[in-house]
Write an enzyme that holds these catalytic residues in place. Structure first.
Site: not given
Ligand code: NAI
Ligand code: MG
Length: 497
Positions: A169, A245-246, A250, A267, A301, A478
């Site tokens: 995002n 991320g999610s 996390g 975060e 977020c 951060e």
């Molecule tokens: P995600 O949390 O899976 O992805 C974020 C990052 O983590 C990406 O770089 C991804 O490649 C990496 N990642 C995924 N699995 C991993 C693992 N096992 N080990 C290490 N790194 C890993 O989020 P996703 O699936 O893209 O989005 C799903 C939901 O997450 C969204 O609908 C939203 O609700 C939330 N989200 C929250 C964010 C925030 O700013 N807090 C940012 C993006 C998503």
């Protein structure tokens, strides 16, 4: 209209892509092809079509990047004084300003966000490098008063190799707010951008080396979370992880970090309340709500995704808000509409699922609640700006992060009920309040559980303001000087004299 981005926007609009995008991972001071040779596609969300390929990294690429970062920790980087590290970051800030147009167009194309938002991100990213450039030589410990027979002091040492797992995002802003303090502190870095938005992190790595960073100090491995992210966070060669991320991912990262007792900043998500009291400045509050939930199509977020509204002004406020929201123009991010696409088809379906469940449960819809038709001939991923009233505190609309342009409305009676509603989710990232009564606003700031509180302007602040969450929104901070300390380990030294 003409500006430095125009020629690049025209190139994208006519060819569907941009020439000169980075190829490969960035490891040891240069672009290198992935070891497996595998690549994957990145999409333009405004068209729903792939525009470029990038390296699909795996554990072997991660090993190479971590090895480069570990070697660099003991190389010329270690010999540089903090002031010299600061000078490199300051040069990076001015290079970023010079090249902001290209960075912003790539960011907009890859993530879907409006170009003006991406241009704002670039100003923030340059500020992050400038801020930590100035902080690098002001990071000092304390002297400890132990009496005449002892000398005691603390030093702040770089934590070592810092891993950054970055979401889609805010691809460049998020990587910058991790990299800039990590480098200021003297760490080396391996960053893994999201597979939806890999390009600006690679461009940033190249720019930082041009600014004088020694080889291997900043490495970027692209690829999926499963193939590249998971081996990075489980790697014994890293000393710290910053993950954005999610909550689900996390939690998995936290588990992986536990194996090697790796330090961690998380975060995660939010369901942040924007409280509007009866004595607010109504124009400011309506503008605030629109920015809080429709900026970046709600994929933030810290989005203000719950409007907690005083019943005394509810009818008038909802009427003004709904009129404005129904007038928002949707379009490709590079055409600067009011609202851009969402980042992926999967995200579009997720958002639609949340809304369909709310509609099926009988929630009142004020605006939107449907997948939007793309512009003529287009095939992008758009969702209508949506406002839905929640049914009580347990409504999934109140409790679940949607991460899209969907505002949940909770009507309450007065400041005490507003505070109770604000605190009644498992998240605690940010909270905001609109009121002309500064005592009510500051009491809310005191009593609300949140890492950051906005009064009379959502998203107020900048790189100076520490940012992070409590509860399921994560831990650690951060930005600000607190963000710099996340990349340091404190050492105490005591001498008997
Ligand atoms: P995600 O949390 O899976 O992805 C974020 C990052 O983590 C990406 O770089 C991804 O490649 C990496 N990642 C995924 N699995 C991993 C693992 N096992 N080990 C290490 N790194 C890993 O989020 P996703 O699936 O893209 O989005 C799903 C939901 O997450 C969204 O609908 C939203 O609700 C939330 N989200 C929250 C964010 C925030 O700013 N807090 C940012 C993006 C998503
Ligand atoms: Mg993309």
């Amino acid at each position: 209209m003409s500006g430095p981005a125009d020629a690049l926007v025209a190139e994208v609009m006519t060819t569907g892509t941009l020439t000169g995008l980075p190829q490969g991972h960035y490891i040891g001071g240069r672009f290198v092809p992935g070891l497996s040779g595998n690549t994957m596609e990145s999409f333009d969300p405004g068209r729903g079509r792939a525009f470029a390929r990038f390296a699909a990294g795996d554990a072997a690429d991660v090993d190479a990047a971590v090895a480069a970062a570990r070697t660099a920790l003991c190389g010329p980087w270690r010999q540089m004084g903090p002031a010299e590290r600061g000078r490199i970051l300051a040069r990076a800030a001015s290079l970023l300003r010079e090249r902001a147009a290209r960075f912003a167009v790539v960011e907009s194309l890859d993530s879907g966000k409006r170009l003006t938002e991406a241009e704002g991100d670039l100003r923030g990213v340059a500020r992050a490098f400038e801020y930590y450039a100035g902080a690098a030589d002001k990071l000092h410990g304390d002297s400890l008063p132990l009496g005449r027979n002892y000398v005691g002091f603390t030093t702040e040492e770089p934590i070592g190799v810092a891993a950054q797992i970055i979401p889609w995002n805010y691809p460049l802003s998020t990587v910058a707010r991790g990299i800039a303090p990590a480098l200021a502190a003297g760490c080396t870095v391996v960053a893994k951008p999201a597979e939806q938005t890999p390009f600006t992190a690679l461009m940033l790595a190249e720019l930082l080396h041009e600014a004088g960073l020694p080889d291997g100090v900043l490495n970027v491995v692209t690829g999926t979370g499963a193939q590249a992210g998971a081996p990075l966070v489980a790697h014994p060669g890293i000393d710290h992880i910053t993950f954005t991320g999610s909550v689900a991912t996390g939690t998995a990262v936290m588990r992986a970090a536990a194996q090697h007792v790796t330090r961690l900043v998380l975060e995660l998500g939010g369901k942040s309340p924007l409280v509007v009291l009866a004595d607010c400045d109504m124009d400011a509050a309506v503008n605030g709500v629109i920015e809080a939930i429709y900026e970046n199509a709600g994929q933030i977020c810290s989005a203000g995704s719950r409007l907690v509204l005083d019943r005394a002004i509810a009818v008038a406020f909802m009427s003004r808000l709904t009129t404005r929201v129904k007038g928002l123009r949707i379009g490709h991010g590079l055409t600067n509409p009011d609202l851009g696409p969402v980042n992926s088809l999967r995200q579009l379906e997720t958002i639609d699922g949340h809304v369909r469940r709310a509609v099926a449960a009988g929630n009142r819809v004020y605006a939107g609640a449907a997948i939007a038709k793309p512009e003529a001939g287009g095939s992008g991923w758009f969702y209508e700006p949506t406002i839905i009233e929640a049914r009580g505190a347990d409504d999934p609309l109140v409790q679940e992060e949607i991460f899209g342009p969907v505002l949940a409305v909770q009507i309450v009676d007065g400041a005490d009920e507003a505070l109770a509603a604000a605190n009644a989710t498992s998240y605690a990232l940010v909270a905001g309040i609109y009121s002309k009564n500064i005592t009510d606003a500051l009491r809310f700031a005191r009593d609300v559980d949140a890492g950051q509180v906005f009064i009379n302007e959502w998203f107020a602040g900048g790189i100076e303001v520490p940012f992070g969450g409590n509860r399921k929104s994560g831990f650690g901070r951060e930005k600000g000087m607190a963000g710099l300390r996340s990349y340091c380990k404190l050492k105490s030294v005591v001498a008997r004299i």
